[in-house]
Design a protein around this motif. Structure first.
Motif, PDB file in Angstrom:
ATOM      1  N   ALA A   1      45.074  33.450  30.573  1.00  8.89           N
ATOM      2  CA  ALA A   1      44.266  33.527  31.743  1.00  8.89           C
ATOM      3  C   ALA A   1      43.212  34.365  31.541  1.00  8.89           C
ATOM      4  O   ALA A   1      42.226  34.299  32.061  1.00  8.89           O
ATOM      5  N   ALA A   2      43.457  35.806  31.080  1.00 10.50           N
ATOM      6  CA  ALA A   2      42.442  36.762  31.000  1.00 10.50           C
ATOM      7  C   ALA A   2      41.206  36.262  30.110  1.00 10.50           C
ATOM      8  O   ALA A   2      40.310  36.434  30.417  1.00 10.50           O
ATOM      9  N   THR A   3      41.630  35.364  29.118  1.00  6.45           N
ATOM     10  CA  THR A   3      40.536  35.049  28.103  1.00  6.45           C
ATOM     11  C   THR A   3      39.805  33.969  28.926  1.00  6.45           C
ATOM     12  O   THR A   3      38.391  34.067  28.743  1.00  6.45           O
ATOM     13  N   LEU A   4      40.405  32.837  29.476  1.00  5.48           N
ATOM     14  CA  LEU A   4      39.579  31.942  30.239  1.00  5.48           C
ATOM     15  C   LEU A   4      38.676  32.702  31.325  1.00  5.48           C
ATOM     16  O   LEU A   4      37.478  32.220  31.442  1.00  5.48           O
TER      17      LEU A   4
ATOM     18  N   GLN B   1      47.870  40.355  41.522  1.00 15.66           N
ATOM     19  CA  GLN B   1      47.823  41.628  40.465  1.00 15.66           C
ATOM     20  C   GLN B   1      46.600  41.257  39.186  1.00 15.66           C
ATOM     21  O   GLN B   1      46.217  42.311  38.909  1.00 15.66           O
ATOM     22  N   ALA B   2      46.714  39.916  38.605  1.00 16.73           N
ATOM     23  CA  ALA B   2      45.969  39.929  37.582  1.00 16.73           C
ATOM     24  C   ALA B   2      44.573  39.970  38.073  1.00 16.73           C
ATOM     25  O   ALA B   2      43.680  40.680  37.358  1.00 16.73           O
ATOM     26  N   PHE B   3      44.019  39.538  38.970  1.00 16.47           N
ATOM     27  CA  PHE B   3      42.498  39.570  39.343  1.00 16.47           C
ATOM     28  C   PHE B   3      42.175  41.002  39.740  1.00 16.47           C
ATOM     29  O   PHE B   3      41.197  41.676  39.296  1.00 16.47           O
ATOM     30  N   ARG B   4      43.194  41.728  40.340  1.00 17.56           N
ATOM     31  CA  ARG B   4      42.845  43.221  40.750  1.00 17.56           C
ATOM     32  C   ARG B   4      42.842  43.790  39.388  1.00 17.56           C
ATOM     33  O   ARG B   4      41.880  44.818  39.198  1.00 17.56           O
ATOM     34  N   LYS B   5      43.518  43.826  38.379  1.00 17.23           N
ATOM     35  CA  LYS B   5      43.378  44.247  37.126  1.00 17.23           C
ATOM     36  C   LYS B   5      41.974  43.993  36.420  1.00 17.23           C
ATOM     37  O   LYS B   5      41.504  44.699  35.826  1.00 17.23           O
ATOM     38  N   TRP B   6      41.518  42.593  36.626  1.00 14.83           N
ATOM     39  CA  TRP B   6      40.305  42.409  36.018  1.00 14.83           C
ATOM     40  C   TRP B   6      39.120  42.796  36.826  1.00 14.83           C
ATOM     41  O   TRP B   6      37.989  42.327  36.622  1.00 14.83           O
ATOM     42  N   GLY B   7      39.412  43.549  37.629  1.00  8.29           N
ATOM     43  CA  GLY B   7      38.293  44.295  38.454  1.00  8.29           C
ATOM     44  C   GLY B   7      37.881  43.798  39.763  1.00  8.29           C
ATOM     45  O   GLY B   7      36.765  43.762  40.512  1.00  8.29           O
TER      46      GLY B   7
END
Length: 102
Positions: free
Chosen positions: A39-42, A68-74
């Motif tokens: 997901a992070a790579t995509l 959580q993932a989106f917050r981690k990604w900024g």
């Protein structure tokens, strides 16, 4: 889109012009492939060469792993919205500055 409560959003969030905002509509990874960084790579591949200033998306509040993932990604939450009338789903509105404008 309507902000939750009765707090108007600042102009810096709501003002639009051509080329300002890219909308990310879906980002999903098959359950058996999760927790491998896919997901992070995509996410990074989709957004890295976008010419717009920022991106926006909506995420249901109960979707804790996605939140959580989106917050981690900024990404940052700017509003909560409900499409339609009573009983329609609630979503958090998130935005992020795109790489070409950081």
């Amino acid at each position: 889109m309507v902000a939750a409560a009765h707090h108007p959003l600042p102009d810096e969030v709501t003002t639009e012009h051509p080329g300002r905002t890219f909308a990310l509509v879906e980002l999903a990874v098959r359950a058996s492939w999760r927790r491998q960084g896919i997901a992070a790579t995509l996410h990074d591949l989709i957004l890295e060469d976008r010419p717009e200033e920022r991106a926006t998306l909506t995420v249901p509040p109960p979707a804790a792993p996605a939140q959580q993932a989106f917050r981690k990604w900024g990404w940052r939450k700017v509003a909560r919205t409900r499409d339609g009338g009573p009983g329609s789903p609630v979503s958090d509105v998130l935005i992020t500055t795109l790489p070409m404008h950081r």
